[in-house]
Design an enzyme around this catalytic site. Structure first.
Site, PDB file in Angstrom:
ATOM      1  N   GLU A  90       1.165  -0.017  -4.857  1.00 49.01           N
ATOM      2  CA  GLU A  90       0.340   1.163  -5.074  1.00 49.01           C
ATOM      3  C   GLU A  90       1.277   2.361  -4.954  1.00 49.01           C
ATOM      4  O   GLU A  90       1.950   2.530  -3.937  1.00 49.01           O
ATOM      5  CB  GLU A  90      -0.772   1.293  -4.036  1.00 49.01           C
ATOM      6  CG  GLU A  90      -1.628   2.533  -4.295  1.00 49.01           C
ATOM      7  CD  GLU A  90      -2.429   2.995  -3.079  1.00 49.01           C
ATOM      8  OE1 GLU A  90      -3.367   3.780  -3.277  1.00 49.01           O
ATOM      9  OE2 GLU A  90      -2.104   2.578  -1.948  1.00 49.01           O
ATOM     10  N   ASP A  92       0.825  -1.208   0.000  1.00 50.40           N
ATOM     11  CA  ASP A  92       0.000   0.000   0.000  1.00 50.40           C
ATOM     12  C   ASP A  92       0.860   1.259   0.000  1.00 50.40           C
ATOM     13  O   ASP A  92       1.839   1.366   0.749  1.00 50.40           O
ATOM     14  CB  ASP A  92      -0.904  -0.018   1.234  1.00 50.40           C
ATOM     15  CG  ASP A  92      -1.755   1.220   1.372  1.00 50.40           C
ATOM     16  OD1 ASP A  92      -2.644   1.414   0.526  1.00 50.40           O
ATOM     17  OD2 ASP A  92      -1.522   1.999   2.321  1.00 50.40           O
TER      18      ASP A  92
END
Length: 585
Positions: free
Chosen positions: A292, A260
């Site tokens: 990400e 993330d």
């Protein structure tokens, strides 16, 4: 014959169980002494070395509850706890990883180009056992990879998972370590990969005890939206997170991890260092790393990282289907069809171009040299739905025919497609932001959420759902659409069967052969597949027909019926996608 085995990542910290004695190691650089507490026993003084590591080996059976007692009287859970009793503030539990016998010990995974990813929230499925019950239907649909939103122990019983504070401990609200391993085992029996979303850029606001033991873990000179940045310059910090990566891949047999918001990690070389460690540990397995990174940086993708979430793909399709212009969508309002062509052709739309949303600041790096498999593309995900004030799904914002045409484009493109839970049944259930915080923090989150959306005209005066209310979570569980669910599921099944049979085999070595704008919301995109075949997608997301140059190849798919004949006659109907494949010469 069923091959069984156990797997363990022997961590250099935490509680390492052994029949001859469990070794506890804990980094508390700020303290001169630490005592080990075993529930129902007297505390034991631990031994300290010059680097601030405290250790002790004693008899402690699997299931023993333990904590570390600091000189100021505070008792804290193990930062490397494998499981908790009493949530994030409770006792850590000694776990024997060898207790679980794997039925799929010989599973080697699947190559990345075969991935069709299904993102889900474990709590919305009723825990690990609930996800396991859903596996056969998802596998039959054509899903080849399940991505779990973060499961690391978080405060309370319900959370998106990005408030986790114990990254080694599966949250007890979802089930036990053995139940998680059983879920992964069952997925592998069905030929389905398991991917885990992990958070290494911050800790949640409640239950992070690391600063009490080792404040050096965090930087005072660099801050993120979540507070002081984690100090990845320190070897102890780097090891803590690299070991977590290897722990999930080796001890739990996950096939991949999605990291993330890596743009919030200050020392970017840690990503490449960890990716190299993963490659060194593969031992014949297919292991996958996905990032990400909102900065659209391609540097990691040129190395050992498999892919990155491609927000640009989502934003282009969203603007074309909904006409929304606020927030980051303003970057996609001008020449939207041109941007659609670029994302299909190159992956990133913004490759160093000035971003209107960021006041003209350049965003991104060139990506046209990367393979299509470097991009995980999607029409919906937890962020793009849940970060809206009312958790609106695309099904409530765009016409069904448009969503179906976009779905065909997503699933038949050589990019790695990702589906968000409920898309396959045309769910209109919102996916809202939900938490289970104590009252004071709950009020702060509630007020922050309202303030966040006050500037958006669409939400002015509206009552934002309370994140801490149980009903907010309950209302986020996807439900099949009363009228369109069956047809939408059939569409997904058909598209994924076509993908598996006709497109996936040619993805290795696939390269874009260009994309052309043919209308205000229409493009024709072409790829040369690895086997020399030519794949063409003609996509029109307007509600009216557009002129079209001649197309070559055998029709793989058309939506709606008759769109392919119309395309061969020189026009593409509104809300349509046509896919054609021309064999290699």
């Amino acid at each position: 014959m069923i091959l069984t085995a156990s797997f363990e990542r022997r961590l250099p910290f935490g509680a390492a169980f052994s029949d001859s004695g469990t070794t506890f190691r804990f980094w508390a650089l700020a303290h001169a002494e630490v005592r080990l507490e075993i529930r129902d026993r007297d505390p034991v003084l631990m031994e300290r070395d010059a680097q601030g590591w405290f250790s002790k080996t004693i008899e402690a059976p699997a299931g023993a509850r333990y904590r570390f007692h600091l000189p100021d009287g505070l008792s804290v859970p193990d930062p490397a706890s494998r499981f908790q009793d009493g949530d994030i503030h409770g006792w850590s539990i000694v776990i024997d990883p060898a207790r679980y016998d794997w039925k799929t010990a010989d599973w080697k995974g699947r190559p990345w180009h075969e991935a069709v990813v299904y993102e889900l929230h474990v709590g919305c499925f009723g825990g690990f056992n609930g996800v396991a019950e859903a596996l056969p239907l998802l596998a039959e649909l054509g899903i080849t990879a399940i991505e779990l939103m973060p499961i690391a122990d978080f405060p309370g019983a319900r959370n998106w998972g990005y408030d986790g504070v114990l990254p080694y401990a599966p949250d007890a609200a979802y089930g036990s370590p053995e139940e998680l391993k059983s879920l992964i085992d069952q997925a592998h029996e069905l030929g389905v990969m398991m991917i885990l979303d992990v958070v290494y850029n911050h800790f949640g606001p409640d239950g992070n005890y690391i600063p009490a033991a080792a404040p050096e873990f965090f930087r005072e000179d660099l801050h993120t939206p979540w507070g002081g940045a984690i100090d990845f310059r320190l070897p102890e910090v780097r090891s803590y997170f690299t070991e977590n990566v290897l722990y999930w891949l080796e001890e739990y047999r996950f096939d991949g991890l999605r990291l993330d918001a890596v743009h919030a990690i200050s020392e970017q070389d840690w990503i490449d260092e960890t990716a190299a460690a993963v490659r060194a540990s593969e031992n014949g397995r297919h292991l996958h790393l996905i990032l990400e990174n909102e900065f659209n940086q391609q540097s990691h993708l040129a190395g050992e990282v498999d892919a990155q979430w491609n927000d640009d793909f989502h934003h282009v399709f969203h603007v074309l289907l909904t006409g929304e212009r606020e927030g980051y969508y303003e970057d996609f309002v001008e020449d939207t069809a041109g941007k659609l062509a670029r994302t299909l052709q190159d992956g990133f739309v913004y490759q160093g171009d000035p971003s209107p949303h960021q006041n003209g600041k350049p965003r991104g790096t060139p990506s046209d040299h990367l393979p299509p498999t470097a991009f995980v593309s999607f029409l919906q995900n937890h962020d793009q739905i849940g970060n809206r004030a009312f958790g609106d799904r695309l099904t409530t914002l765009a016409p069904p025919e448009g969503v179906e045409a976009a779905t065909a484009a997503l699933l038949l493109s050589p990019h790695i497609p990702m589906i968000f839970m409920g898309e396959e049944v045309a769910s209109e259930t919102p996916f809202l932001f939900f938490t289970d915080h104590e009252p004071e923090l709950a009020e702060a989150v509630r007020n922050g959420r309202r303030k966040e959306f006050a500037k958006f005209a669409a939400f002015a005066g509206a009552e934002i759902p309370d994140p801490n209310a149980v009903t907010t979570f309950e209302n986020s569980i996807p439900e099949p659409h009363s009228e369109r669910a069956e047809a939408r599921t059939a569409l997904f099944r058909k598209l994924l069967a076509i993908r598996a049979a006709k497109i996936t085999p040619g993805i290795p070595g696939c390269r874009s052969a260009g994309a052309d704008v043919v209308g205000e919301k229409a493009v024709v995109s072409r790829w040369t597949m690895g086997d020399g075949a030519k794949l063409t997608l003609a996509i029109n997301l307007a509600d009216s027909r557009v002129p079209l140059p001649s197309l070559e190849g055998t029709v793989l798919f058309e939506s709606p019926i008759g769109a392919a004949d119309a395309a061969r006659s020189g026009s593409l109907p509104g809300f349509s996608t046509v896919a054609l494949l021309e064999p290699a010469a």
